[in-house]
Design a protein around this motif. Structure first.
Motif, short mmCIF file in Angstrom:
data_model
loop_
_atom_site.label_atom_id
_atom_site.label_comp_id
_atom_site.label_asym_id
_atom_site.label_seq_id
_atom_site.Cartn_x
_atom_site.Cartn_y
_atom_site.Cartn_z
N LYS A 1 0.88 -1.41 0.40
CA LYS A 1 -0.16 -0.19 -0.19
C LYS A 1 0.78 1.21 0.26
CE LYS A 1 -3.63 -2.19 2.69
NZ LYS A 1 -5.26 -2.38 3.36
N GLY A 2 0.57 2.24 -1.06
CA GLY A 2 1.19 3.62 -1.09
C GLY A 2 2.79 3.88 -1.32
N GLN A 3 3.28 2.56 -1.78
CA GLN A 3 4.15 1.90 -2.71
C GLN A 3 4.60 3.21 -3.93
OE1 GLN A 3 6.89 1.58 -0.55
NE2 GLN A 3 5.74 0.37 0.84
N PRO A 4 5.82 4.14 -4.06
CA PRO A 4 5.77 4.41 -4.85
C PRO A 4 6.20 3.49 -6.62
CG PRO A 4 8.39 4.65 -3.88
CD PRO A 4 6.75 3.64 -2.86
N TYR B 1 16.83 -9.56 -2.41
CA TYR B 1 17.81 -8.93 -2.49
C TYR B 1 17.79 -8.49 -4.67
CZ TYR B 1 21.01 -4.83 -3.58
OH TYR B 1 21.86 -3.51 -4.12
N SER B 2 17.26 -7.00 -4.90
CA SER B 2 16.88 -7.19 -6.37
C SER B 2 18.30 -5.82 -7.14
CB SER B 2 16.52 -7.15 -6.70
OG SER B 2 16.20 -6.72 -8.20
N PRO B 3 19.94 -5.89 -7.28
CA PRO B 3 20.39 -5.05 -7.46
C PRO B 3 19.97 -4.12 -8.42
CG PRO B 3 21.73 -7.33 -7.38
CD PRO B 3 20.07 -7.94 -7.81
N GLU B 4 19.05 -4.89 -9.61
CA GLU B 4 18.45 -4.07 -10.59
C GLU B 4 17.37 -2.98 -9.94
OE1 GLU B 4 17.16 -2.12 -14.25
OE2 GLU B 4 18.85 -3.29 -13.55
N VAL B 5 16.40 -3.72 -8.75
CA VAL B 5 15.57 -3.06 -8.45
C VAL B 5 15.96 -1.71 -7.45
CG1 VAL B 5 13.68 -3.57 -6.38
CG2 VAL B 5 13.61 -4.66 -8.29
N ALA B 6 17.07 -2.27 -6.90
CA ALA B 6 17.81 -1.39 -6.02
C ALA B 6 18.45 -0.23 -6.64
CB ALA B 6 19.02 -1.63 -5.35
N ARG B 7 18.91 -0.89 -7.95
CA ARG B 7 19.50 1.12 -8.84
C ARG B 7 18.16 1.25 -8.75
NH1 ARG B 7 19.24 1.86 -14.22
NH2 ARG B 7 18.22 0.31 -15.04
N LEU B 8 17.24 0.76 -9.42
CA LEU B 8 16.03 1.97 -10.04
C LEU B 8 15.78 2.25 -8.94
CD1 LEU B 8 14.25 -0.54 -12.31
CD2 LEU B 8 15.32 1.46 -13.21
N ALA B 9 15.80 1.82 -7.66
CA ALA B 9 15.34 3.08 -6.77
C ALA B 9 15.94 3.92 -6.12
CB ALA B 9 15.10 1.76 -5.55
N VAL C 1 13.91 7.04 -4.25
CA VAL C 1 13.05 5.68 -3.41
C VAL C 1 13.95 5.39 -3.07
CG1 VAL C 1 11.45 4.67 -3.36
CG2 VAL C 1 11.60 6.03 -4.81
N ALA C 2 13.49 4.91 -0.70
CA ALA C 2 14.50 4.62 0.35
C ALA C 2 13.25 2.98 -0.07
CB ALA C 2 13.78 5.02 1.02
N LEU C 3 14.03 2.21 -0.52
CA LEU C 3 13.55 1.29 -0.03
C LEU C 3 13.48 -0.26 1.20
CD1 LEU C 3 16.15 -1.43 -2.87
CD2 LEU C 3 13.33 -0.66 -3.33
N PRO C 4 11.75 -0.08 1.52
CA PRO C 4 11.27 -0.51 2.53
C PRO C 4 12.00 -1.78 3.03
CG PRO C 4 9.58 -0.21 0.85
CD PRO C 4 10.99 0.11 0.66
N GLY C 5 12.32 -1.70 4.98
CA GLY C 5 12.91 -2.87 4.86
C GLY C 5 12.42 -4.70 4.70
N TRP D 1 11.14 -6.77 2.19
CA TRP D 1 12.01 -7.68 1.01
C TRP D 1 10.32 -7.89 0.21
CZ3 TRP D 1 10.31 -12.29 -0.80
CH2 TRP D 1 9.90 -13.67 0.16
N ARG D 2 9.76 -8.52 0.66
CA ARG D 2 8.44 -8.86 -0.52
C ARG D 2 8.04 -7.37 -1.23
NH1 ARG D 2 4.39 -11.17 4.25
NH2 ARG D 2 5.14 -9.39 4.76
N VAL D 3 8.28 -6.56 -0.99
CA VAL D 3 8.04 -5.15 -1.59
C VAL D 3 8.68 -5.13 -2.85
CG1 VAL D 3 7.27 -3.64 0.04
CG2 VAL D 3 9.76 -3.30 -0.99
N GLN D 4 9.36 -5.58 -3.26
CA GLN D 4 10.71 -6.27 -4.09
C GLN D 4 9.83 -7.32 -5.86
OE1 GLN D 4 15.02 -6.08 -3.96
NE2 GLN D 4 14.55 -5.57 -2.05
N VAL D 5 8.96 -8.07 -5.34
CA VAL D 5 8.99 -9.61 -5.60
C VAL D 5 7.15 -9.38 -5.84
CG1 VAL D 5 8.33 -11.82 -4.89
CG2 VAL D 5 10.35 -10.61 -3.86
N ARG D 6 7.25 -9.97 -7.15
CA ARG D 6 5.95 -9.87 -8.77
C ARG D 6 5.25 -11.14 -8.07
NH1 ARG D 6 1.86 -9.67 -8.73
NH2 ARG D 6 0.01 -10.05 -10.86
N ALA D 7 6.46 -12.04 -7.91
CA ALA D 7 5.74 -13.89 -8.23
C ALA D 7 6.37 -14.81 -6.89
CB ALA D 7 4.92 -13.70 -8.88
N VAL D 8 6.18 -15.83 -7.11
CA VAL D 8 6.99 -16.77 -6.20
C VAL D 8 6.59 -17.91 -6.83
CG1 VAL D 8 8.01 -17.94 -4.31
CG2 VAL D 8 7.94 -15.61 -4.44
#
Length: 577
Positions: free
Chosen positions: A115-118, A476-484, A489-493, A495-502
């Motif tokens: 919720k409310g993530q950028p 941890y996804s370096p690509e997500v970190a690079r875009l953030a 944008v500060a990544l939340p603690g 890890w699931r906010v970075q993940v679309r599916a498992v």
């Protein structure tokens, strides 16, 4: 007579489409108007592509007859492969929503989950950039293959917009025959808002769906749809008359016989205007109104619930009762030009029956496939974008609820041999994913791993009484970190906010992924569970003697950029007693 439209921004070197009026003698002996363009071909030779099975999803139950195929690659190769593998003449309904020759690149936002993530920017979904002549030949080649795949009593529904709908109607008539054109539906796909309110010469708010049968002798299945309109008591009172039985409208009796009118009178369904009475004159064999005017037949609204009244009407070729693009948030897959499920539900229920085969050669986000599965149709989908294939697969792996307007709901419960902390995890329905194409294309792996990216994940495996528990403690996804970092944008603690599916395969063979579990929550806010329990595959002593006693558990994590990361962990092989 020839007409050569000047293309906006065209140069002298660019090709032009010629719409030529010329006398031809088609099969019915009637002259036709055909479309012409440079190097036009109305013959095609199917390719001979290779295939590689990438993924396999088990059926929902041992006795399930549902079948599905997702083909990753150019759909010309996919359709050629289907023809070479016995599918000619088997498809009852083709729905295709191809590019519209819009001369633009479509993008999707990269969003963190929760919720409310950028947003972290945009990524390309697909390109729709072709010269008009190339565009028409591109579709011609595929329509010729689709014609061969269609059942003799099948139908093809081609979805397009104002840019090319007139051209495509002529092309379809040339390929299938003018007598095969059943109708063209116009769907209100958008409402006027934003810049459209100020559009000159009227805004374009509708899209066209051309409907053709395989041949003029075809007799397609056709279940005429009906639409329900719901009124409150106040709205019904403003538009309808009312008597002791409820709200009603009237219609002229037309050529009803005297006997039929007497029967309607006995049922209380005749209306006399101007406060008069209905007179039944047996001697004159006529029914009339005492105060003049014409009698009418009453049609009552159904009282569905408290303060809810429903009228049912037939559906014509103007569909303005189905939600348009981007207006059903619960279905949003973050995929551009995504169609609504109710649109495909109407199409599939009109022209196909349960158990029949439906084909979508431009599958996109998988709306057609998802609706076909819910309505118990077999299905095939093709797409050249792996992101589209994964989006469709994730959709198919969620709870199997019926479309919103269906009368009955599926149970939607997770299957007993697969569980997760999240509500959206379940074993997917039985289907397979193939890569179709030439040798070099097939040899490339579908899991995209970039050389400069080294994602990390903390994965723990536990075995207990025939159950395997997979716990993801960190990712941890370096690509997500690079875009953030790029977007500040500060990544939340979490890890699931970075993940679309498992996806979890408890017995990975190194070649084909066989997910026993897919966790791909719908919407923007829901997060993956991160903890999963599956029944372990059991190997007999004889099988174990021929193979290693250690098996591999594969965990595929799809991050919000669309990149997929494969983590393989060995566990001791369980043996049967």
């Amino acid at each position: 007579m020839q007409w050569a439209p000047v293309l906006k921004g065209a140069t002298k070197s660019e090709t032009r489409i010629l719409m030529t009026s010329r006398t031809t003698q088609p099969h019915n002996g009637v002259s036709s108007i055909t479309l012409q363009w440079p190097q036009k071909r109305l013959t095609v030779e199917p390719s001979r592509p290779l295939e590689q099975q990438l993924e396999s999803y088990p059926p929902e139950s041992a006795g399930s007859s549902k079948r599905g195929l997702l083909l990753y690659g150019d759909n010309f190769d996919g359709l050629s492969w289907l023809l070479a593998n016995g599918y000619a003449g088997t498809v009852r309904l083709v729905y295709l929503d191809p590019p519209y020759n819009s001369n633009r690149t479509y993008t999707s936002r990269i969003r963190l989950r929760g919720k409310g993530q950028p947003s972290l920017g945009e990524t390309t979904a697909y390109d729709d950039v072709l010269q008009p002549a190339d565009y028409l030949q591109f579709l011609t080649d595929r329509l010729l293959l689709l014609r061969e795949l269609l059942h003799a009593d099948g139908t093809l529904w081609l979805h397009c917009d104002h840019r090319m709908q007139a051209h495509l109607l002529l092309l379809l008539k040339e390929i299938f025959g003018a007598d095969s054109h059943l109708n063209t539906v116009f769907w209100r796909s958008q409402t006027m808002r934003g810049a459209k309110v100020h559009a000159r010469y009227f805004p374009n708010s509708a899209q066209a769906i051309h409907i053709f049968r395989r041949t003029r002798r075809g007799r397609p299945f056709w279940h005429a749809p009906r639409r329900e309109i719901i009124f409150t008591e106040e709205a019904a009172a403003a538009q309808y008359m009312r008597d002791e039985r409820g709200f009603f409208r009237t219609s002229d009796p037309g050529t009803y016989s005297f006997g039929r009118l007497k029967s309607l009178f006995a049922d209380g369904r005749l209306y006399a205007p101007f406060g008069g009475d209905v007179i039944v004159d047996e001697g004159a064999q006529r029914v009339y109104a005492s105060n003049g005017g014409n009698i009418g037949v009453k049609y009552y609204l159904e009282e569905r619930a408290r303060n809810r009244y429903v009228v049912t009407k037939p559906v014509d070729n103007l569909w303005d009762d189905i939600a348009g693009l981007g207006t059903v948030p619960g279905e949003d897959e973050n995929y551009p030009t995504q169609k609504t499920e109710r649109l495909l539900q109407r199409i599939l229920e009109t022209a196909s029956r349960p158990g029949e085969l439906v084909l979508d050669p431009f599958a996109g986000s998988g709306t057609t496939l998802n609706v076909a599965h819910k309505l118990d149709r077999d299905w095939i989908g093709c797409d050249s974008s792996w992101r589209a294939v994964r989006t469709a697969a994730c959709r198919l792996s969620r709870r199997a609820t019926r479309p919103a307007s269906a009368q009955d709901d599926g149970d939607g419960a997770p299957l007993p041999d697969c569980d997760a902390a999240g509500d959206e995890s379940r074993v997917a329905s039985g289907y397979r994913v193939f890569r179709i194409g030439d040798g070099d294309f097939v040899k490339r792996r579908h899991l995209r791993r970039k050389a400069h990216i080294n994602p990390t994940a903390e994965i723990r495996l536990d075995q207990d009484e025939g159950r395997l528990t997979v716990r993801i403690g960190e990712f941890y996804s370096p690509e997500v970190a690079r875009l953030a970092a790029k977007e500040k944008v500060a990544l939340p603690g979490d890890w699931r906010v970075q993940v679309r599916a498992v996806l979890i395969d408890p017995d990975y063979d190194g070649a084909t992924l066989r997910p026993a579990l897919v966790d791909a929550p719908a919407g923007k806010s829901a997060l993956v569970a991160g903890v999963y329990t599956c029944a372990q595959p059991v190997q007999s002593e004889r099988q174990a003697s021929k193979h290693t006693r250690v098996r591999n558990v594969a965990t595929v994590i799809v991050d919000v950029t669309g990149d997929e990361h494969l983590f393989v962990e060995p566990v001791p092989q369980c043996q049967s007693p």
